[in-house]
Write an enzyme that holds these catalytic residues in place. Structure first.
Site, short mmCIF file in Angstrom:
data_model
loop_
_atom_site.label_atom_id
_atom_site.label_comp_id
_atom_site.label_asym_id
_atom_site.label_seq_id
_atom_site.Cartn_x
_atom_site.Cartn_y
_atom_site.Cartn_z
N TYR A 133 0.81 -1.22 0.00
CA TYR A 133 0.00 0.00 0.00
C TYR A 133 0.84 1.28 0.00
O TYR A 133 0.29 2.36 0.03
CB TYR A 133 -0.91 0.02 1.23
N ASP A 220 -4.19 -17.80 0.93
CA ASP A 220 -5.18 -18.44 0.05
C ASP A 220 -5.96 -19.53 0.80
O ASP A 220 -7.18 -19.62 0.71
CB ASP A 220 -4.56 -18.98 -1.25
N ASP A 244 -6.84 -6.08 4.08
CA ASP A 244 -7.91 -5.34 3.41
C ASP A 244 -8.89 -6.33 2.78
O ASP A 244 -10.11 -6.22 2.93
CB ASP A 244 -7.29 -4.43 2.34
#
Ligand code: NAI
Length: 351
Positions: A133, A220, A244
């Protein structure tokens, strides 16, 4: 959780209020009505940012807004619009950087039973300042294509990872949580997320061993496990981008984005908001669900050690939704934001 100077519960608590964009002003009105009914002692300084900042002050993060938060160290914020692919940089990301709000606390709790998953009580703790980010991105031009190659750099530091992990672990202990899961992708991004995993394991051994169970899981697999059996998790702690995405997934387990609040917390400032965005598709229609922002206001009350008011607010939200059955469209109801707010305020007044 680290407390801001405002957390000493003075008679009046100065706080910045940013109504924000899209549905922001509608849900902020609902939150103000609820906080007024509770007699919350916030002394609001109303400011603008995001698209509203650009329109009214030519700046998505005007100096006056920054100065206000610098003074109050405490804010309740509606969603801020950020243009995709181009345009100005996210005001949310800039606010987190400016006030070093390194921890993003996103609880997801079932309030309306009977959804796809019941009895969910999870917390996602997301690193808020580092990772992918940081915005170090660029294109490489090849021949006549200026966007032939896109590149992004992620940065995670030992110190940044440690303070976030320490926040998450301390929060787990303070709130009686039994298990913390570090979510990573250290099998592929061995350095970028390996440092986070390694720091977490080391911190647990050194300072938190035995205070809760520590597990690790690859992002995952975590996404799949959360959908198959979310009850196996308690606190999830992870890097910025994974956090997020996971917090939206977890919001889906408790009825959607309208139900999940977030706190952006630093050593000496905190900004509370809904996890969702400005919902431009329903803005101005009076049908937005204000619950996420209301729960953010409850987190803000907790942060200011006004736990009794926070508990009354949460109980009133639950009663308005479940007993009075006043629900907005995203929850399968037909009520407007104003109708829900009226039911909520009535519940608060009777509590
Ligand atoms: P969004 O969260 O605004 O909307 C996604 C979907 O959820 C939409 O269908 C919307 O109608 C629905 N929704 C969201 N909140 C709701 C609520 N309270 N009640 C009922 N339905 C609700 O996400 P989107 O569309 O990707 O983003 C729109 C804008 O918001 C973008 O500019 C984005 O950058 C910004 N954004 C800002 C955030 C913040 O300020 N913290 C967080 C996420 C996005």
């Amino acid at each position: 959780m680290p407390q801001t100077p405002a957390a000493k519960t003075p008679a009046r608590i100065p706080a910045t209020l940013i109504p924000g964009d899209g549905i922001g002003p509608e849900i902020v009105d609902a939150a103000l009505a609820a906080l007024d009914a509770l007699g919350a002692p916030f002394e609001w300084d109303r400011q603008i940012a995001g698209l509203e900042g650009v329109k009214s002050a030519g700046d998505p993060l005007p100096t006056a807004t920054l100065a206000s938060i610098r003074r109050t160290r405490l804010a309740l914020k509606g969603p801020l619009e950020t243009p995709s692919a181009g345009g100005y940089r996210s005001s949310n990301v800039r606010l987190r950087e400016e006030f070093q709000l390194y921890a993003n606390l996103r609880p997801a709790v079932t309030i309306v039973p009977g959804g796809r998953f019941d009895n969910i009580d999870l917390v996602v703790v997301r690193e808020n300042l580092e990772g992918l980010y940081i915005g170090h991105e660029h294109y490489i031009k090849i021949d006549d294509d200026p966007h032939a190659v896109a590149m992004a750099t992620g940065v995670n530091t030992r110190q940044g990872s440690r303070r976030l992990l320490e926040f998450a672990f301390a929060h787990a202990v303070a709130t009686g949580r039994k298990k913390v899961t570090i979510v990573h992708k250290a099998n592929i991004m061995k350095a970028l997320t390996g440092i986070f995993l390694e720091t977490g394991l080391e911190l647990y051994e050194r300072k938190f061993k035995g205070k809760f169970v520590l597990e690790t899981v690859i992002i995952d697999a975590c996404a799949m496990k959360l959908v198959l059996n979310p009850w196996q998790f308690d606190v999830l702690v992870t890097t910025n981008l994974f956090g997020d995405i996971l917090s939206d997934l977890v919001a889906g387990l408790v009825g959607g984005l309208g139900m999940t609040p977030g706190g952006n917390i630093g050593a000496d400032a905190a900004i509370f908001e809904a996890v969702h965005g400005s919902a431009p598709d329903i803005a101005g229609k009076g049908i937005a669900n204000p619950t996420a922002l209301l729960l953010a206001a409850a987190m803000m009350l907790d942060h200011c050690r006004l736990q009794d008011k926070a508990a009354r607010l949460r109980a009133a939200i639950s009663a308005a939704l479940n007993v009075d059955n006043v629900k907005t469209g995203d929850l399968g109801g037909k009520s407007t934001t104003a109708e829900f707010t009226r039911a909520l305020v009535a519940r608060i007044n009777n509590s």
